[in-house]
Design an enzyme around this catalytic site. Structure first.
Site: not given
Ligand SMILES: NC(=O)C1=CN([C@@H]2O[C@H](COP(=O)(O)OP(=O)(O)OC[C@H]3O[C@@H](n4cnc5c(N)ncnc54)[C@H](OP(=O)(O)O)[C@@H]3O)[C@@H](O)[C@H]2O)C=CC1
Ligand SMILES: O=C1O[C@H](COP(=O)(O)O)[C@@H](O)[C@H](O)[C@H]1O
Length: 514
Positions: A201, A297
């Protein structure tokens, strides 16, 4: 295909399975704000000596073409060599030891889009390693990264290395297993062929953009290859909810508005726990807490709690029931929602900045960091029962809880008198089982590898979830509703208490709240 839409997506190829051709004939650069980097026609075949055929389509860059051919050349040079030997040898520049399946049995190639991101570091790599450690991945596993930031193999393995832990200290051979796992991780910036795509997502921003995203994806992969992940569905406690409901006959007659007067779903988190706050804020400010947590969620848990018994445990039957209950939900009204945003304050000698004090957040941002809502399901089972949700990113503790008033049972307080106490019938594993609990992503990645779709979101389910929330989000945004301010670490806006009181409910606030 690339990942602006799914910043933590995984593209997976299960080499032992599906050989169906995947066509990506059309070009749609910059659609929906994401770059369509993938524009290859990929075909695979079944003959024992057949390598994947990668056909260049008109818009593939020179760089990508070179990468693809480099992969192919290396594959040919590996033909006939036992992979185990290849993997134990030092890796040369650009070498991608992808085995011929017939030589080594089952193998898997996983491309992580966004390995430098928070999700990959906190959840994906630890889960992949845990699966590897538990021997749940085939011996031959090759993990690639695929983000915009260029790295080399060493930088990628260093990044991954920093994220890996042995969940319980001093697990047998953990260090050795880590080394082996890292040996199987390679950086590659091109694109691979795949049979399954796990999409993270946000699945769009509202009904329209989500529909566009689904249509775009369908040009490249069919619905059965699409695994939309909601990692809450992979949590043990959420799985246990279905077990509790459907395998304990004693609950069957009680599970309705006749006995349950309200249901509460609560999620608290501390923004300060995030590793890379700047990136998190940048993402978060565009989405807000309703899209980030509630629409997915918590809604998923609500649906599992309230759906009718599925005909079977088949993914199709379960997802049909989920869609039915989602479609039975009443539209969300503004009067049944409270949006809040944390403000700066000082407490106990500590100074807490406001959400809008962050340099990446616009000073006039109306993005909610807190929300509470009451939802209703228009069917015979749940008529009139309020389902309350409360989500807050500005707590000092991280907790999630779902409960109903049925989970409160009377028990006698020990002693000579007859005094009663209300205790919780809880599903907490802590203290009951000594075995460690798998990460949610561990379960879900394994399910995707095995082609088990039960815990992934189907496109009509997603449409129904957006249909419920889109009108509300539109109203909040078009009317520029100003969120109620509340101090970081507090119980949130007072409006949330009035919202619950309107339905004669008291929030089951969690321990640790102040
Ligand atoms: N953080 C969490 O605990 C959770 C996050 N999520 C979901 O996961 C997704 C990612 O979150 P998060 O990791 O926190 O975000 P970040 O911003 O920390 O990381 C994004 C990553 O994606 C890469 N990226 C961005 N754009 C592109 C592109 N066009 N092509 C290839 N790679 C790309 C970036 O690297 P670079 O800039 O080098 O391309 C970076 O490694 C979100 O949508 C969030 O809703 C879901 C559950 C938990
Ligand atoms: O999807 C997401 O979930 C995390 C929280 O996940 P949890 O398993 O650690 O409870 C949240 O931090 C993030 O903002 C959201 O995109």
């Amino acid at each position: 295909m690339a990942g602006g839409w799914s910043m933590g997506g995984l593209h997976m190829v299960k080499r032992s399975e599906s050989r169906a051709p995947v066509y990506a004939p059309e070009v749609e650069p910059k659609a929906l704000g994401f770059e369509v980097l993938m524009n290859l026609e990929v075909k695979t075949c079944q003959a024992p000596d057949c390598s994947p055929v990668i056909v260049k389509a008109p818009y593939v860059s020179e760089k990508m073409r070179t990468d693809v051919y480099e992969v192919e050349d290396k594959r040919h040079s590996l033909a006939g060599n036992p992979l185990a030997k290849e993997l134990s040898e030092p890796r040369g520049e650009g070498l991608i030891p992808f085995p011929e399946q017939e030589n080594v049995g089952s193998s898997i190639s996983i491309t992580v889009v966004g390995a430098s991101g928070d999700l990959a570091k906190k959840k994906i790599f630890p889960a992949l390693f845990a699966l590897y450690y538990e021997d749940c991945l085939p011996e031959i596993v090759v993990v690639f990264d695929n983000a915009r930031t260029k790295m080399n193999d060493e930088e990628l393995t260093n990044t991954i290395n920093r994220t890996l832990t042995c969940k319980i200290d001093k697990r047998e051979n953990c260090e050795d297993k880590m080394d082996q796992f890292l040996q199987r991780c390679f950086y590659h910036s091109g694109h691979k062929w795949w049979t399954r795509v796990i999409v993270e997502k946000p699945f769009g921003h509202d009904s329209v953009s989500s529909g566009e995203l689904t249509r775009c994806l369908k040009r490249y992969i069919i619905e059965d290859q699409t695994f939309r992940i909601d990692h809450y569905l992979g949590k043990e406690l959420v799985e246990n909810l279905s077990v509790l409901r459907f395998s304990n006959l004693v609950f069957q007659p009680l599970w309705s508005g006749n006995y349950i007067r309200n249901v509460q779903l609560i999620f608290y988190e501390d923004f300060a726990d995030h590793l890379i706050l700047v990136l998190v804020f940048r993402y978060f400010d565009n989405y807000g807490i309703i899209r980030d947590i509630m629409q997915n969620h918590l809604l998923q848990i609500l649906v599992l709690f309230s759906m009718e018994t599925p005909v079977s445990l088949d993914a199709k039957d379960i997802r049909n029931e989920k869609v039915k209950v989602l479609r039975s939900m009443s539209p969300l009204h503004l009067e049944d929602v409270v949006a809040g945003q944390y403000k700066g304050h000082n407490k106990g000698g500590m100074s807490y900045p406001a959400y809008t004090d962050d340099p990446t957040v616009p000073k006039d941002s109306l993005t909610p960091t807190f929300a509470a809502a009451t939802l209703f399901i228009n069917n015979a089972r749940w008529d009139g029962v309020p389902f309350l949700m409360k989500v807050d990113k500005a707590r000092h503790t991280k907790q999630s809880k779902f409960s109903s008033d049925m989970s409160q049972i009377n028990s006698k307080i020990p002693g000579l008198g007859m005094r009663l106490d209300r205790s919780d019938l809880n599903l907490l594993y802590r203290g009951r089982y000594s075995r460690e609990i798998p990460y949610a992503y561990e379960r879900l990645l394994l399910d995707a590898i095995e082609g088990e779709r039960r815990l992934f979101i189907r496109s009509d389910e997603l449409d129904a979830a957006w249909s419920l929330f889109t009108p509300l989000l539109k109203k909040l945004e078009e009317k520029k509703i100003v969120p109620e301010l509340y101090p970081y670490g507090s119980r949130g806006p007072v409006g949330a208490h009035y919202l619950a009181a309107k339905y004669n409910v008291r929030w089951e606030d969690l321990s640790g709240d102040d």
